[in-house]
Design a protein around this motif. Structure first.
Motif, PDB file in Angstrom:
ATOM      1  N   UNK A  17      41.834  -7.163  -7.729  1.00 14.27           N
ATOM      2  CA  UNK A  17      43.331  -7.706  -8.245  1.00 14.27           C
ATOM      3  C   UNK A  17      44.199  -7.144  -7.045  1.00 14.27           C
ATOM      4  N   UNK A  18      44.916  -6.648  -7.742  1.00 13.02           N
ATOM      5  CA  UNK A  18      46.101  -5.618  -7.123  1.00 13.02           C
ATOM      6  C   UNK A  18      45.829  -3.957  -7.318  1.00 13.02           C
ATOM      7  N   UNK A  19      44.411  -4.179  -7.845  1.00  9.56           N
ATOM      8  CA  UNK A  19      44.344  -2.524  -8.020  1.00  9.56           C
ATOM      9  C   UNK A  19      43.226  -2.079  -7.546  1.00  9.56           C
ATOM     10  N   UNK A  20      43.611  -0.900  -6.572  1.00  6.19           N
ATOM     11  CA  UNK A  20      42.257  -0.297  -5.770  1.00  6.19           C
ATOM     12  C   UNK A  20      41.931   1.291  -6.194  1.00  6.19           C
ATOM     13  N   UNK A  21      40.600   1.087  -6.447  1.00 11.18           N
ATOM     14  CA  UNK A  21      39.577   1.682  -6.753  1.00 11.18           C
ATOM     15  C   UNK A  21      38.556   2.315  -6.179  1.00 11.18           C
ATOM     16  N   UNK A  22      37.788   3.889  -6.232  1.00 10.43           N
ATOM     17  CA  UNK A  22      37.522   4.697  -4.843  1.00 10.43           C
ATOM     18  C   UNK A  22      36.001   4.247  -5.011  1.00 10.43           C
ATOM     19  N   UNK A  23      34.740   5.192  -4.959  1.00 15.08           N
ATOM     20  CA  UNK A  23      33.669   4.190  -5.237  1.00 15.08           C
ATOM     21  C   UNK A  23      33.191   4.318  -6.793  1.00 15.08           C
ATOM     22  N   UNK A  24      33.592   5.244  -6.774  1.00 16.14           N
ATOM     23  CA  UNK A  24      33.605   5.374  -8.965  1.00 16.14           C
ATOM     24  C   UNK A  24      33.882   4.807  -9.379  1.00 16.14           C
ATOM     25  N   UNK A  25      34.825   4.318  -9.413  1.00 14.43           N
ATOM     26  CA  UNK A  25      35.757   4.007 -10.267  1.00 14.43           C
ATOM     27  C   UNK A  25      36.751   3.998 -10.409  1.00 14.43           C
ATOM     28  N   UNK A  26      37.513   5.309 -10.220  1.00  6.99           N
ATOM     29  CA  UNK A  26      39.022   5.301 -10.172  1.00  6.99           C
ATOM     30  C   UNK A  26      39.874   4.996  -9.456  1.00  6.99           C
ATOM     31  N   UNK A  27      40.686   4.861 -10.242  1.00 10.30           N
ATOM     32  CA  UNK A  27      42.261   4.229  -8.961  1.00 10.30           C
ATOM     33  C   UNK A  27      42.955   4.940  -8.503  1.00 10.30           C
ATOM     34  N   UNK A  28      43.078   4.152  -7.199  1.00 17.19           N
ATOM     35  CA  UNK A  28      43.266   5.673  -6.435  1.00 17.19           C
ATOM     36  C   UNK A  28      44.795   4.267  -6.606  1.00 17.19           C
TER      37      UNK A  28
END
Length: 117
Positions: A17-28
């Motif tokens: 959606x509007x959220x960007x996550x690192x490859x490990x799932x952490x919100x960035x």
């Protein structure tokens, strides 16, 4: 979740959606009104037509189907998406700078540098 690719075609992040996550799932980062913001509310760049641009208008990363920028590499097969972390309470976004003219070149900045501005 949609993979985000770097200029070498490797997956560097995920968009949910509007959220960007690192490859490990952490919100960035978070997308809002065509701009990308960090956790402190700092303006990182702009996102349009599947292209993630720095504040100079150069392309840092892209999503599948992106158009209007430099020649894109063939994207690697994405890994299995992680379980995304719960996004933090969003900071008050800063006022974005005046939008530059979109460039047809790649940014000298890599994805990690882009997020740490």
């Amino acid at each position: 979740m949609e993979p985000i690719y770097a200029q070498d075609g490797k997956v560097v992040a995920w968009r949910n959606g509007n959220n960007i996550h690192a490859l490990d799932g952490k919100h960035t980062a978070v997308l809002s009104g065509g701009s990308l913001y960090g956790h402190r509310g700092q303006h990182l760049g702009r996102v349009a037509s599947g292209l993630y641009r720095d504040n100079a208008g150069a392309v840092v990363a892209f999503e599948k189907g992106a158009r209007g920028g430099p020649m894109l590499p063939i994207g690697a097969i994405p890994p299995i998406p992680p379980i995304p972390a719960i996004p933090p309470i969003p900071a008050i976004p800063s006022i974005p700078p005046i939008a530059p003219i979109p460039s047809l070149k790649w940014s000298a900045m890599n994805w990690q540098g882009y997020l740490k501005q």
